[in-house]
Write an enzyme that holds these catalytic residues in place. Structure first.
Site, PDB file in Angstrom:
ATOM      1  N   ASP A  98     -27.463 -30.218  -5.848  1.00 53.46           N
ATOM      2  CA  ASP A  98     -26.053 -30.264  -6.204  1.00 53.46           C
ATOM      3  C   ASP A  98     -25.401 -29.003  -5.631  1.00 53.46           C
ATOM      4  O   ASP A  98     -26.083 -28.008  -5.369  1.00 53.46           O
ATOM      5  CB  ASP A  98     -25.924 -30.294  -7.731  1.00 53.46           C
ATOM      6  CG  ASP A  98     -24.500 -30.128  -8.188  1.00 53.46           C
ATOM      7  OD1 ASP A  98     -23.641 -30.916  -7.740  1.00 53.46           O
ATOM      8  OD2 ASP A  98     -24.235 -29.206  -8.982  1.00 53.46           O
ATOM      9  N   ASP A 114     -21.611 -27.647  -6.524  1.00 56.21           N
ATOM     10  CA  ASP A 114     -20.743 -26.891  -7.422  1.00 56.21           C
ATOM     11  C   ASP A 114     -21.459 -26.492  -8.708  1.00 56.21           C
ATOM     12  O   ASP A 114     -22.075 -27.316  -9.380  1.00 56.21           O
ATOM     13  CB  ASP A 114     -19.492 -27.704  -7.756  1.00 56.21           C
ATOM     14  CG  ASP A 114     -18.555 -27.804  -6.565  1.00 56.21           C
ATOM     15  OD1 ASP A 114     -18.379 -26.778  -5.879  1.00 56.21           O
ATOM     16  OD2 ASP A 114     -18.001 -28.888  -6.311  1.00 56.21           O
TER      17      ASP A 114
END
Length: 237
Positions: free
Chosen positions: A9, A11
């Protein structure tokens, strides 16, 4: 379990979204002549997070999120604005923000040295995420970058991971690990797809969801230690 393919991932896992959002919002609000910028931010940030949760749960469409969040913001303060136009301006500013979390580059360097294949797997708007990655200097670490808008599906849908697997040579779920901070997107997505997960939880949050991470770590060093432990167990076995 011995892993080869690490899906990251972006953010709040590698990229500092809070810092990026703050700068982009400030630029947009100044452009619109807002006097009390902090008041607008205080309303926008939780509203935006709630809208993204609604998107994950398929309560709203991405287009609705993008085109209405700023009209809702200004409406709250008694102003009528073109949400679509403001969204374009905000995206322009946000795409220029490449702030990374402290230690992100060192972490990825260490993983490359350990011969992992790294991939970015992010929910988001293509123009924004590609722009921010380019500014961050993280692009060279990844074999490929997968963005939900391009895949036309998003975490936590199992289809998101199926489409990723179709594009990775030699892909197998057993050798794949999803790493991220979001229980409802990253960890639940891994659960849905039958892929092991690492919940990156630097703030020591409690898990009040149905998502079940395979591992939980509180720092980048924890993450490296977790992976090294798996390698040692594989060698010992």
């Amino acid at each position: 379990m011995f892993y080869k393919f690490l899906l990251f991932d972006l953010d709040h896992t590698l990229l500092d979204f809070d810092a990026a959002e703050d700068v982009a919002l400030t630029q947009l609000l100044k452009e619109e002549g807002v006097a009390d910028i902090q008041a607008y931010k205080d309303y926008y940030v939780p509203m935006n997070k709630a809208l993204w949760k609604d998107l994950e749960l398929k309560k709203i469409s991405k287009q609705e999120l993008v085109n209405t969040r700023f009209s809702r913001l200004f409406s709250h303060f008694g102003q009528e604005k073109d949400g679509s136009f403001l969204a374009q301006r905000y995206q322009f500013y946000l795409a220029q923000q490449g702030q990374t979390l402290s230690g992100a580059h060192d972490l990825l360097d260490s993983l490359i040295e350990r011969d992992y294949d790294l991939y970015a797997a992010t929910n988001g708007i293509t123009a924004i995420q590609t722009g921010r990655l380019a500014q961050s200097g993280l692009v060279p670490y990844f074999n490929q970058v997968f963005i939900s808008e391009q895949l036309q599906t998003q975490k936590p849908d199992a289809l998101f991971y199926e489409k990723i697997g179709q594009q990775i040579a030699g892909f197998s779920k057993e050798k794949t690990l999803m790493i991220g901070d979001s229980l409802t997107a990253d960890i639940q997505g891994g659960n849905n797809a039958g892929i092991d997960t690492i919940w990156y939880n630097p703030h020591h949050l409690e898990n009040h969801t149905q998502a079940q991470p395979t591992y939980e770590v509180y720092s980048y060093q924890d993450l490296l230690d977790c992976l090294d432990k798996n390698i040692l167990e594989k060698i010992t076995f």
